[in-house]
Structures are given as C-alpha cells and as structure tokens.
Design an enzyme around this catalytic site. Sequence first.
Site, PDB file in Angstrom:
ATOM      1  N   ALA A   1       0.873  -1.163   0.000  1.00  0.00           N
ATOM      2  CA  ALA A   1       0.000   0.000   0.000  1.00  0.00           C
ATOM      3  C   ALA A   1       0.917   1.221   0.000  1.00  0.00           C
ATOM      4  O   ALA A   1       1.809   1.327   0.853  1.00  0.00           O
ATOM      5  CB  ALA A   1      -0.900   0.011   1.228  1.00  0.00           C
ATOM      6  N   ASP A   2       0.757   2.095  -0.981  1.00  0.00           N
ATOM      7  CA  ASP A   2       1.572   3.310  -1.072  1.00  0.00           C
ATOM      8  C   ASP A   2       0.869   4.454  -0.342  1.00  0.00           C
ATOM      9  O   ASP A   2      -0.241   4.838  -0.725  1.00  0.00           O
ATOM     10  CB  ASP A   2       1.776   3.725  -2.527  1.00  0.00           C
ATOM     11  CG  ASP A   2       2.796   2.869  -3.258  1.00  0.00           C
ATOM     12  OD1 ASP A   2       3.423   2.007  -2.611  1.00  0.00           O
ATOM     13  OD2 ASP A   2       2.950   3.075  -4.479  1.00  0.00           O
TER      14      ASP A   2
ATOM     15  N   GLY B   1       6.707  -5.049  -7.619  1.00  0.00           N
ATOM     16  CA  GLY B   1       6.187  -6.179  -8.370  1.00  0.00           C
ATOM     17  C   GLY B   1       4.787  -5.922  -8.896  1.00  0.00           C
ATOM     18  O   GLY B   1       4.501  -6.127 -10.084  1.00  0.00           O
TER      19      GLY B   1
ATOM     20  N   ASN C   1      18.927   0.774 -12.767  1.00  0.00           N
ATOM     21  CA  ASN C   1      19.207   2.177 -13.044  1.00  0.00           C
ATOM     22  C   ASN C   1      20.719   2.420 -12.894  1.00  0.00           C
ATOM     23  O   ASN C   1      21.488   1.489 -12.624  1.00  0.00           O
ATOM     24  CB  ASN C   1      18.356   3.108 -12.171  1.00  0.00           C
ATOM     25  CG  ASN C   1      18.688   3.009 -10.683  1.00  0.00           C
ATOM     26  OD1 ASN C   1      19.774   2.574 -10.281  1.00  0.00           O
ATOM     27  ND2 ASN C   1      17.742   3.414  -9.847  1.00  0.00           N
TER      28      ASN C   1
ATOM     29  N   THR D   1      18.354   2.043 -17.071  1.00  0.00           N
ATOM     30  CA  THR D   1      17.434   3.169 -17.204  1.00  0.00           C
ATOM     31  C   THR D   1      18.106   4.436 -16.691  1.00  0.00           C
ATOM     32  O   THR D   1      18.845   4.416 -15.706  1.00  0.00           O
ATOM     33  CB  THR D   1      16.132   2.908 -16.433  1.00  0.00           C
ATOM     34  OG1 THR D   1      16.435   2.649 -15.061  1.00  0.00           O
ATOM     35  CG2 THR D   1      15.401   1.699 -17.017  1.00  0.00           C
TER      36      THR D   1
ATOM     37  N   ASP E   1       8.973   1.256 -12.803  1.00  0.00           N
ATOM     38  CA  ASP E   1       8.156   0.045 -12.855  1.00  0.00           C
ATOM     39  C   ASP E   1       7.296   0.021 -14.118  1.00  0.00           C
ATOM     40  O   ASP E   1       7.063  -1.039 -14.705  1.00  0.00           O
ATOM     41  CB  ASP E   1       7.267  -0.053 -11.618  1.00  0.00           C
ATOM     42  CG  ASP E   1       8.071  -0.175 -10.340  1.00  0.00           C
ATOM     43  OD1 ASP E   1       9.190  -0.725 -10.392  1.00  0.00           O
ATOM     44  OD2 ASP E   1       7.585   0.283  -9.288  1.00  0.00           O
TER      45      ASP E   1
ATOM     46  N   ALA F   1       4.075   7.900 -17.744  1.00  0.00           N
ATOM     47  CA  ALA F   1       3.742   7.711 -16.327  1.00  0.00           C
ATOM     48  C   ALA F   1       4.112   8.910 -15.464  1.00  0.00           C
ATOM     49  O   ALA F   1       3.428   9.196 -14.476  1.00  0.00           O
ATOM     50  CB  ALA F   1       4.422   6.448 -15.796  1.00  0.00           C
TER      51      ALA F   1
ATOM     52  N   ARG G   1       1.496  11.915 -14.722  1.00  0.00           N
ATOM     53  CA  ARG G   1       0.315  11.751 -13.880  1.00  0.00           C
ATOM     54  C   ARG G   1       0.743  11.410 -12.461  1.00  0.00           C
ATOM     55  O   ARG G   1       1.838  10.912 -12.236  1.00  0.00           O
ATOM     56  CB  ARG G   1      -0.572  10.625 -14.421  1.00  0.00           C
ATOM     57  CG  ARG G   1      -1.155  10.912 -15.790  1.00  0.00           C
ATOM     58  CD  ARG G   1      -2.084   9.798 -16.219  1.00  0.00           C
ATOM     59  NE  ARG G   1      -2.720  10.061 -17.499  1.00  0.00           N
ATOM     60  CZ  ARG G   1      -3.643   9.283 -18.057  1.00  0.00           C
ATOM     61  NH1 ARG G   1      -4.038   8.182 -17.431  1.00  0.00           N
ATOM     62  NH2 ARG G   1      -4.179   9.583 -19.219  1.00  0.00           N
TER      63      ARG G   1
END
Length: 318
Positions: A27-28, A56, A195, A234, A266, A296, A299
């Site tokens: 849960a973020d 994930g 990265n 990345t 992600d 991404a 937003r």
Amino acid sequence: MQHHESPRTDPQRDQKSLVTVVGSINADIVLRVPLHPLPGETVIATSMDVHPGGKGANQAVAAARLGAAVAFVGAVGTDAYADLAISGLGEAGADVAGVVAVPGPTGQAFVTVDDRTGENSIVVVPGANARVDRNLVKRQHGLLERAAVVVIQGEIPPEAVVAASSGSARLVLNLAPVIPLDKEVIRRADPLVVNEHEARLALAIFERDAKRFDTDESIVEALLAEGIPSVVVTLGAAGAIFSSGGAPLRVPAPTVTPVDTTGAGDAFVGALSARLAAGESLEAAVKFAVRVGAFAVTRRGAQPSYPGPDDVLPEGAE
C-alpha cells in the site's frame, strides 16, 4: 495461507504470451510536500493519498493495462491494507490466484513527492513481502512454467528470487533494490534491468570496481562481460541504454513535464516485459518502454499513472 480469487481471464490469451511477475505488493501512502525535509526538519504535506503499489505489483499492472496476459505471485497481510494493495492487480485484469494472505501486516511504502519537481523519496516497510519464500514460489510452479517471461525485482527475499529464476522462461531481473544474489542467478537475466546507481552495485557483486567505469556504455559492457546475456540501464529523464552483446545503444526519452516520478521505472519494466513476451526484439521493447515511462511521470501516483491501450504515448525514438 489464504489464496485470493482470480478475475476472469481469457484462456486463449493466457496461453500465448503469459507474463508471470513474482514480487512485492504494497500500500503506497503518498505525501505531497512543498520540498523534501532535511534531517531534523518538519514540513507540512499538501495532500495524502493511499494507492496500491509495490514494485512487483506496479510492473504487473503496467503490463496488464497494456494488454499482456499477466499472473502475479506474492503475498499480502491480514490487515486493513491487504484488499487495497491487491485491488490494482484485479482492476488491471491480472490473475491473482498466486497471491496468498499471510498473518501480519501488508507491505507499505511511504512516499514523499516534491510538488515542484515531481521527484520522490520512498521508505518501504516489507511486511508480508518478507514472507515470500522458496516454498511460496514453488507452490506456483504452474504459473512459472507457463510463462513466456518471468519478472522479478529485489523487494522480495533472495531465496524467492532464486526459486523464481530457475525455470525455462525468459527472465527479466529488475535488481531494484540490489540484493545479495549468486552471480549465476544474475547471469540468467535476459535482460538485467537496473538504473545507473543499481548498475554500479551490480558490478560490485561481480567484484568489479565501478569507479573504473566512467560512462554508462562502459558499465553496460562490463556487465555483459560477466556473462549476462543482455543489460538495460534506465537513465530517468535521459531514457535508457541497452545491449544484448553489440555496442550499447541509447534510447532518448520523450520530453515531458514531470508531475510525479513515482513508479515510472516500474512502468518501464512492465512495458518492456509485455513486449518481450509478445516476441518483440529488445530494441523495440526498450523504445516502447521509454515512452510508457515518460507517460507515467505526467500523472500522479504509480499504478494510477500507467497507460491503457487507448492512451496516446508521448512520441519517442520508436
């Protein structure tokens, strides 16, 4: 352990190019702030939101929203966050039959986002993700064996990564964060996705001094020289660099105005994995994934920011 019910899926679609993601579910808790606090400093948040997350789950949602057949293997807790944490997977159409509920808390990520730049800082509490062990993964043997691509990250214990990487599917290993793994496990990655910072830590696993390599190209070449079939690094707003044995190629990112960078990496991995499972070349998959990552960051949030099949991606190198 309790298994979660899977949403209805199309059996014909599932047989073709399944992406099985073994990884973390969180849960973020997202706090937007005027600026990141310095040590000892208190700042007042301008807003707080709670979203489904975890590297994930984010990658699985990104792939599923782009139309890939996706199955997920992982764990949530038995607390109030469990249903929310798994909700994004179900809404995206991923198969969650491989998600089990274990006693204790669901994983949580505390994310602060700078209102000015969109840059984030994240503290992760593993919770149930720490219980994703060898046995849990082996019980989902069928989902791993049917997969065209298996995707793993570093937010689950090393023993789970080893168990998930031992099959015949193509392995996308996103070593984020970099966790202690045997060199032979990393050599199964095709590609290894990291990265810039993680690439240097990965080199250290092979007992190579990253300070000797002063360019992204030289780091990619050094990782390839260790026997990794392909490598993708990345580079955030600069895009990505990749190679599967030849000279490393750079893919610039489209120019966008960032709103929130949370989960952009992600989104990249999910898009990359979806395209590889569909049979595309690594070059084509990276070019597409860079555009998805750029979308991404325009937003808010991680999973809420990922494009669906009808969204128009920013133009890039594709």
